[in-house]
Design an enzyme around this catalytic site. Sequence first.
Site, short mmCIF file in Angstrom:
data_model
loop_
_atom_site.label_atom_id
_atom_site.label_comp_id
_atom_site.label_asym_id
_atom_site.label_seq_id
_atom_site.Cartn_x
_atom_site.Cartn_y
_atom_site.Cartn_z
N GLY A 244 89.76 70.43 55.93
CA GLY A 244 90.12 70.87 54.58
C GLY A 244 90.72 69.85 53.66
N GLU A 280 89.58 69.10 62.19
CA GLU A 280 88.16 69.35 61.93
C GLU A 280 87.73 68.87 60.55
OE1 GLU A 280 87.70 73.46 64.52
OE2 GLU A 280 87.80 73.64 62.34
N PRO A 281 87.93 67.60 60.24
CA PRO A 281 87.56 67.14 58.89
C PRO A 281 86.05 67.04 58.71
CG PRO A 281 88.28 65.28 60.22
CD PRO A 281 88.47 66.52 61.07
N GLY A 282 85.59 67.46 57.54
CA GLY A 282 84.19 67.25 57.17
C GLY A 282 84.17 66.37 55.93
N ARG A 283 84.53 67.00 54.82
CA ARG A 283 84.49 66.34 53.52
C ARG A 283 85.20 64.98 53.50
NH1 ARG A 283 84.01 69.54 49.06
NH2 ARG A 283 84.88 71.24 50.28
N ARG A 319 76.42 71.84 44.40
CA ARG A 319 77.86 72.14 44.26
C ARG A 319 78.28 72.43 42.81
NH1 ARG A 319 81.60 69.20 45.26
NH2 ARG A 319 82.96 70.71 46.25
N CYS A 351 63.75 75.12 36.78
CA CYS A 351 63.57 76.16 35.76
C CYS A 351 64.62 77.24 35.82
CB CYS A 351 62.18 76.76 35.91
SG CYS A 351 61.00 75.76 35.04
N GLU A 352 65.86 76.91 35.61
CA GLU A 352 66.88 77.91 35.32
C GLU A 352 68.11 77.23 34.77
OE1 GLU A 352 69.43 79.68 38.42
OE2 GLU A 352 67.65 79.45 39.65
N TYR A 380 78.41 68.35 51.92
CA TYR A 380 77.94 69.60 51.34
C TYR A 380 76.97 69.38 50.18
CZ TYR A 380 81.99 71.07 54.02
OH TYR A 380 82.89 71.26 55.04
N1 LLP Z 1 86.58 73.80 60.08
C1 LLP Z 1 86.21 75.03 59.65
C2 LLP Z 1 86.48 76.19 60.49
C3 LLP Z 1 85.58 75.17 58.39
O1 LLP Z 1 85.24 76.38 57.97
C4 LLP Z 1 85.33 74.01 57.60
C5 LLP Z 1 84.67 74.13 56.31
C6 LLP Z 1 85.73 72.77 58.11
C7 LLP Z 1 86.35 72.70 59.34
C8 LLP Z 1 85.54 71.49 57.33
O2 LLP Z 1 86.26 71.51 56.14
P1 LLP Z 1 86.37 70.21 55.21
O3 LLP Z 1 87.23 69.19 55.93
O4 LLP Z 1 84.99 69.70 55.00
O5 LLP Z 1 86.99 70.72 53.96
N2 LLP Z 1 80.42 74.05 50.75
C9 LLP Z 1 81.78 73.93 50.25
C10 LLP Z 1 82.77 73.71 51.35
C11 LLP Z 1 82.76 74.80 52.40
C12 LLP Z 1 83.68 74.48 53.54
C13 LLP Z 1 83.57 75.50 54.61
N3 LLP Z 1 84.37 75.25 55.79
C14 LLP Z 1 81.81 72.80 49.22
O6 LLP Z 1 80.77 72.22 48.95
O7 LLP Z 1 82.85 72.49 48.68
#
Ligand code: LLP
Length: 424
Positions: A244, A280-283, A319, A351-352, A380
């Site tokens: 997050g 659990e980092p993604g972004r 996004r 087209c939208e 994302y």
């Molecule tokens: N762990 C869990 C349980 C999650 O639901 C998520 C993201 C993550 C880890 C990774 O979170 P991060 O570090 O990436 O913030 N599509 C949206 C973001 C949806 C995130 C959903 N859960 C966007 O483009 O902003």
Amino acid sequence: KHCFTKSDDGYLYCETVKVQEIMESVDRRPFYLYSKPQITRNVEAYKDALQGLNSVIGYAIKANNNLKILEHLRHLGCGAVLVSGNELRLALRAGFDPTRCIFNGNGKILEDLTLAALEGVFINIDSEFDLENIVAAARIAGKRVNVLLRINPDVDPQVWNVHPYVATGNKNSKFGIRNEKLQWFLDAIKEHPNEVKLVGAHCHLGSTITKVDIFRDAAVIMINYIDQIRDQGFEVNYLNIGGGLGIDYYHSDAVLPTPRDLIDTVRELVLSRGLNLIIEPGRSLVANTCCLVNRVTGVKTNGSKNFVVIDGSMAELIRPSLYDAYQHIELVSPATADAEILTFDVVGPVCESADFLGKGRELPTPAKGAGLVVHDAGAYCMSMASTYNLKMRPPEYWVEDDGSVSKIRHGETFEDHIRFFEGL
Ligand code: LLP
């Protein structure tokens, strides 16, 4: 150090390479352009922050599922967070150690749970029926599954100003279990000693978080649960505080929290209970490593609005359309001296009216064919791309450590689409 920089004479660089030159050398636009060294730097920032703790960096694959990027993250020592059977298959293909993988989700199906159980992946329990399915999967697989309880700590992630869709840890969200049900779950787990072993607790607050204090608030609540769980004789050793952490989408002067700031808010609590920390980092691992490189098709004016029309669209990068998200936009080369600076909506050819990449952006009026990037597109964006309007998914490239440019994913083609109908 950041991978994308503008030179004094107005050219955008990815590491040491001019983006304009890359744009001219590839055969298709738009395309995603990554910096491999930036991915490394982002992981190193987390690793440095985690020094002195037993920890797992579980990269959230949903943010970006490029196989080459996954292999690189695995090579750097990451585990993986999965939300579907196919993400699990891909993680295995990329060589991730299944015992450093966590399977998350509120609607995991039996077939996927069975694969996870067979592989020895940690599984988060999200609900009563989810526990039932995990027990069933364990029986089918003939394995005892390490499980964590996903507890909904009801902490406000304070991202409502971003978009309600990205908050997950509040009490009315569809994820996790509420505290009043904790005892029910502990009793249910005790009834299945051969199928499940409770090893920890998990929470995830939301995404794009820019105030890390809330991670401490959540950790205090979670530690309290862990104490209660241990009091009942469970040997729980893992605290998973989810992902997050936000990034600087606005390219402003604001100082945003770093991975170190995040980890430091929970470090003492984790140490005080002798826990392993899972994050659990993604972004925050991949978003700032990439931009979508587009070409300007033309410029037009309607009423009081100016539009830059590019070849990229909501199909490649949704996004802004979906969340009203801001992603920084700039030209890759200097505009001519007489180019008027105007306020533009940057839109695609789909087209939208929802098809925009940025609204109200001040830019020098670009020439036809000019390169224009949408920044912070590593998370994302490609993973949420579609083929709407049959804009097939774009190719991906990265700049390697030595400054060479490699393709890391083929662009999808019209023939790929036709293949779905062959032999019907
Ligand atoms: N762990 C869990 C349980 C999650 O639901 C998520 C993201 C993550 C880890 C990774 O979170 P991060 O570090 O990436 O913030 N599509 C949206 C973001 C949806 C995130 C959903 N859960 C966007 O483009 O902003």
